[in-house]
Motif scaffolding. Sequence first.
Motif, mmCIF file in Angstrom:
data_model
loop_
_atom_site.group_PDB
_atom_site.id
_atom_site.type_symbol
_atom_site.label_atom_id
_atom_site.label_comp_id
_atom_site.label_asym_id
_atom_site.label_seq_id
_atom_site.Cartn_x
_atom_site.Cartn_y
_atom_site.Cartn_z
ATOM 1 N N SER A 59 48.913 75.720 52.038
ATOM 2 C CA SER A 59 49.274 74.366 52.049
ATOM 3 C C SER A 59 49.495 74.008 53.834
ATOM 4 N N VAL A 60 49.410 72.791 54.146
ATOM 5 C CA VAL A 60 49.573 72.208 55.236
ATOM 6 C C VAL A 60 50.399 70.814 55.448
ATOM 7 N N ALA A 61 51.314 70.819 56.043
ATOM 8 C CA ALA A 61 51.981 69.435 56.388
ATOM 9 C C ALA A 61 52.928 69.573 57.351
ATOM 10 N N GLU A 62 52.877 68.598 58.090
ATOM 11 C CA GLU A 62 53.607 68.193 59.399
ATOM 12 C C GLU A 62 53.324 69.311 60.460
ATOM 13 N N HIS A 63 52.022 69.753 60.486
ATOM 14 C CA HIS A 63 51.602 70.808 61.385
ATOM 15 C C HIS A 63 51.988 72.326 61.225
ATOM 16 N N GLU A 64 52.600 72.427 59.968
ATOM 17 C CA GLU A 64 52.829 73.857 59.226
ATOM 18 C C GLU A 64 52.083 74.214 58.290
ATOM 19 N N VAL A 65 51.524 75.476 58.574
ATOM 20 C CA VAL A 65 50.576 76.034 57.494
ATOM 21 C C VAL A 65 51.470 77.191 56.827
ATOM 22 N N ARG A 66 51.529 77.020 55.644
ATOM 23 C CA ARG A 66 52.324 77.766 54.641
ATOM 24 C C ARG A 66 51.185 78.533 53.373
ATOM 25 N N GLN A 67 51.806 79.513 53.031
ATOM 26 C CA GLN A 67 51.042 80.199 52.091
ATOM 27 C C GLN A 67 52.124 80.686 50.931
ATOM 28 N N TYR A 68 51.880 80.625 49.588
ATOM 29 C CA TYR A 68 52.587 81.251 48.469
ATOM 30 C C TYR A 68 51.772 81.851 47.805
ATOM 31 N N PHE A 69 52.142 82.938 47.087
ATOM 32 C CA PHE A 69 51.238 83.726 46.094
ATOM 33 C C PHE A 69 52.328 84.426 44.879
ATOM 34 N N GLY A 70 51.566 84.702 43.925
ATOM 35 C CA GLY A 70 52.238 85.247 42.775
ATOM 36 C C GLY A 70 51.476 85.400 41.738
ATOM 37 N N THR A 71 52.122 85.558 40.456
ATOM 38 C CA THR A 71 51.434 85.576 39.131
ATOM 39 C C THR A 71 51.942 84.302 38.255
ATOM 40 N N ALA A 72 51.078 83.980 37.365
ATOM 41 C CA ALA A 72 51.427 83.031 36.450
ATOM 42 C C ALA A 72 51.224 83.542 35.007
ATOM 43 N N HIS A 73 52.044 83.070 33.954
ATOM 44 C CA HIS A 73 51.904 83.480 32.725
ATOM 45 C C HIS A 73 51.885 82.179 31.980
ATOM 46 N N TYR A 74 50.793 81.959 31.084
ATOM 47 C CA TYR A 74 50.551 80.904 30.348
ATOM 48 C C TYR A 74 50.558 81.323 28.714
ATOM 49 N N THR A 75 50.865 80.294 28.024
ATOM 50 C CA THR A 75 50.681 80.263 26.692
ATOM 51 C C THR A 75 49.895 78.794 26.501
ATOM 52 N N LEU A 76 48.718 79.004 26.084
ATOM 53 C CA LEU A 76 47.770 77.784 25.768
ATOM 54 C C LEU A 76 47.826 77.596 24.304
ATOM 55 N N GLU A 77 47.967 76.296 23.965
ATOM 56 C CA GLU A 77 47.807 76.099 22.495
ATOM 57 C C GLU A 77 46.175 75.329 22.304
ATOM 58 N N SER A 78 45.472 75.868 21.438
ATOM 59 C CA SER A 78 44.364 75.030 20.944
ATOM 60 C C SER A 78 44.482 73.551 20.586
ATOM 61 N N THR A 79 43.849 72.616 20.959
ATOM 62 C CA THR A 79 44.022 71.127 20.519
ATOM 63 C C THR A 79 42.496 71.163 20.003
#
Length: 172
Positions: A125-145
């Motif tokens: 991401s970039v905002a106000e001339h600052e560049v940042r980076q975030y990283f990680g994992t995500a765990h989803y439960t998806l339900e069928s529709t």
Amino acid sequence: MSSMHVRGPTAEIWLSALRFLGQEVKHLDDQNWEGWLALYAPDAEYWVPAWDTDGSLVSDPSKHVSLIYYKNRGGLEDRIYRLRTGRSAAGMPFPRTSHQFQIIEMTVSDTGGELYVRTNWVVHSVAEHEVRQYFGTAHYTLESTSDDWRIKSKKTVVLNDRIDQALDVYHI
């Protein structure tokens, strides 16, 4: 994940989930808040746990501090309302973002009505001339529709927890 029997997904299910989760990151990058919210079930839990002092994740959002926690979509709707109306000083100005993710694990419930998906992700991401980076994992439960999937729960683990700004849903 519950103790119910799970099985591996078919290629068709894998691609369907990949397309669906791709819509989530597209909506975040495009700041399409209504489209992003529509991906979540009304009772969807959204949790970004914090790291404890011993280097382990907190285990219960009702007993420990979390980086973000909403017990249902209503909390997400409120957050997006504040972003859209400018009532969130932490969210102004919005950063330009690029969300990237990779599915690294997926299982299907024995009924076929739910998917359990783990992703690795990174956001630049970039905002106000600052560049940042975030990283990680995500765990989803998806339900069928009837025509697609809905996010029933999402637990996002931010691995680089040295955060020098207010963290928001579009950062991760």
